[in-house]
Design a protein around this motif. Sequence first.
Motif, short mmCIF file in Angstrom:
data_model
loop_
_atom_site.label_atom_id
_atom_site.label_comp_id
_atom_site.label_asym_id
_atom_site.label_seq_id
_atom_site.Cartn_x
_atom_site.Cartn_y
_atom_site.Cartn_z
N ASP A 6 0.77 -0.81 -0.01
CA ASP A 6 -0.08 -0.31 0.39
C ASP A 6 0.71 1.56 0.13
O ASP A 6 2.11 1.64 0.17
CB ASP A 6 -1.01 -0.15 1.04
N HIS A 7 0.28 2.84 -0.03
CA HIS A 7 0.87 3.59 -0.09
C HIS A 7 1.61 4.40 1.37
O HIS A 7 2.08 4.93 0.36
CB HIS A 7 -0.54 5.20 -0.52
N SER A 11 3.28 8.16 1.19
CA SER A 11 2.67 8.95 0.71
C SER A 11 3.52 10.23 2.18
O SER A 11 3.53 11.46 1.71
CB SER A 11 1.48 9.32 1.31
N ILE A 41 -0.74 3.69 -5.91
CA ILE A 41 -0.58 5.39 -5.62
C ILE A 41 -0.74 6.28 -7.10
O ILE A 41 -0.28 5.62 -8.23
CB ILE A 41 0.83 4.73 -5.02
N LEU A 42 -0.79 7.27 -6.51
CA LEU A 42 -0.93 8.15 -7.45
C LEU A 42 0.14 9.63 -7.31
O LEU A 42 0.21 10.15 -8.37
CB LEU A 42 -2.67 8.88 -7.08
N SER A 44 3.20 10.84 -5.23
CA SER A 44 4.48 10.29 -4.71
C SER A 44 5.67 11.66 -4.69
O SER A 44 5.77 11.65 -5.75
CB SER A 44 4.48 9.10 -4.51
N VAL A 57 3.65 6.91 -11.68
CA VAL A 57 3.85 7.90 -10.44
C VAL A 57 3.98 9.38 -10.66
O VAL A 57 5.03 10.08 -11.14
CB VAL A 57 4.12 7.60 -9.26
N TYR A 73 -1.59 12.38 1.81
CA TYR A 73 -2.01 11.02 2.58
C TYR A 73 -3.60 10.66 2.05
O TYR A 73 -3.73 9.84 1.32
CB TYR A 73 -1.97 10.74 3.68
N ASN A 76 -4.09 9.23 -1.77
CA ASN A 76 -2.99 8.00 -2.14
C ASN A 76 -3.96 6.48 -0.95
O ASN A 76 -4.30 5.49 -1.43
CB ASN A 76 -2.26 7.58 -1.86
N LYS A 77 -4.59 7.21 0.28
CA LYS A 77 -5.58 6.24 1.22
C LYS A 77 -7.14 6.25 -0.07
O LYS A 77 -7.34 4.24 0.47
CB LYS A 77 -5.64 6.80 2.43
N TYR A 79 -7.50 5.68 -3.13
CA TYR A 79 -6.32 4.76 -4.13
C TYR A 79 -6.72 3.93 -3.82
O TYR A 79 -7.30 2.22 -4.24
CB TYR A 79 -5.87 5.58 -4.80
N SER A 80 -6.01 3.56 -2.47
CA SER A 80 -6.15 2.12 -1.79
C SER A 80 -6.48 1.34 -1.38
O SER A 80 -6.64 0.06 -1.75
CB SER A 80 -4.84 1.84 -0.95
#
Length: 367
Positions: A6-7, A11, A41-42, A44, A57, A73, A76-77, A79-80
Motif C-alpha cells: 500500500d501507499h 505518502s 499510488i497516485l 508521491s 506515478v 495521504y 492515496n489512501k 486509491y488504496s
Amino acid sequence: MKVFFDHQTFSIQKFGGISRYNVELISGVNKGINDTAYLPILLSDNVYLNKLNQYNVNLLPKNNFYKKAQIVYKINKLYSVAHLVKKGFDLFHPTYYDPYFLPYLKGKPFVLTIHDMIHERFVEQFPELDNKNSAIEKKQVLAEKADRIITVSNSTKLDVVNMLGVKPEKVHVIYSAGSFNPVWTTTKGRFVEEPYLLFVGRRERYKNFEGLLNAIRHILEKYKIKLVCAGGGEFTAQENKIIDSFRLSQLVNQISINDKLLSILYNQAIAFIFPSLYEGFGIPVLEAFASDCPCIVSNQSSLPEVGGDAVVYINPFSRESIVDAVEKIICSSQLRQDLIEKGRVQLAKFSWDKTVKETVDLYRTLL
C-alpha cells in the motif's frame, strides 16, 4: 501469487530506509516468474519510486502548499481502498502502521514488517505519540491481527515479543540489505579536503549526536580532523548552540547528500561513526562496508548483528569508550585496512535477493 503493497510510506517519505525496503521488495518480487507485487499510488515525491518504472506515478511539485502532506495521504489512501475493494490480490503487505485496511481484507492474509521499536523504547522522547491514535497504538493493533510479522533483526524480534505481547512463532527475522554500488566510490580528488570522521543521517534523540560531540571534541582539536554530518537536514538552532559551546564551529560541518555523494563521503572518511542508542537494523553500516569505510559502531540493539566482527564497537553511554575507539582508528592505518577487508566479507552476508526470497517463502506459507 499477487501481493498488494500500500501507499503509506510513499505518502510520508521522500526518502528513507522503510520506503527503500519496500521498493526493493516490490522490485524483487516482480523479478519472479509466477509472482507479482503492485503498489497502487497516485501522488508521491519518493525518490526510490524511479526503480519501479512500470508504475505511472505522478510526482508532486517541489513547492509546498497548504496541507500538502495530509491531502496527498488522503488521496492515496482512498486509491488504496478502491483497490482493496476490488480484491484482486492474494496477500496484503502494508508499508506502515495505519490499520485503515483491516475492514477491507475480508479474509485475505496480511504480513506486517516491524522495522524497529524506537517509539516504544524511547516513549519519553516522543510525547506527541502519547495518545490512542498514535503510531504506537496502531502498531499494537496490527501486530495482534497480522498473520505473520517480519522483523529485520533478532533484536527487534525480542522487542516485539516482549513489548507487544506477540507469540515468538508468529515473528520471523528476515534481514534487510544495503543498496550501494561500490562503483560510486571511484572518483578523482577529495570532496572534503581535511581528514574527517563521518556521521550519517538524523541526529536527534536516540541518535546520540550530542553525546558524540561531547566525547570527541578534544580529539577533533588534537588531531586536526573534522566531523562531517551527511544528510539529516541543516543543523538546528539548538545544535548550532551546542557546537558553538564546544568551540567546534570550524570542525563540524553538515552536507546535503544523494546516494552517490554519500558513498564517496564514506570512502574518503577516516571512519564512519555510529553512536546510536538503538537501531532496528543499521543499514548505514552496510553502506560503509560497501564503500570500503572502517566503522566505529554502538554495541546496542541490532548493531552487533549487522557489524559482526568487522567493526570497532563502542559503549555509546561511555565517553571513554568512544574516545578510545576513535583514537585507535585514527592512529592505526593497519587497523583501518583490516576493518575494510572484514567489512567486505560481512557485507556479503546481506543481499536483497536473499531478503526477497525469504519474504516470498514466508508469503507462500499463508496461501
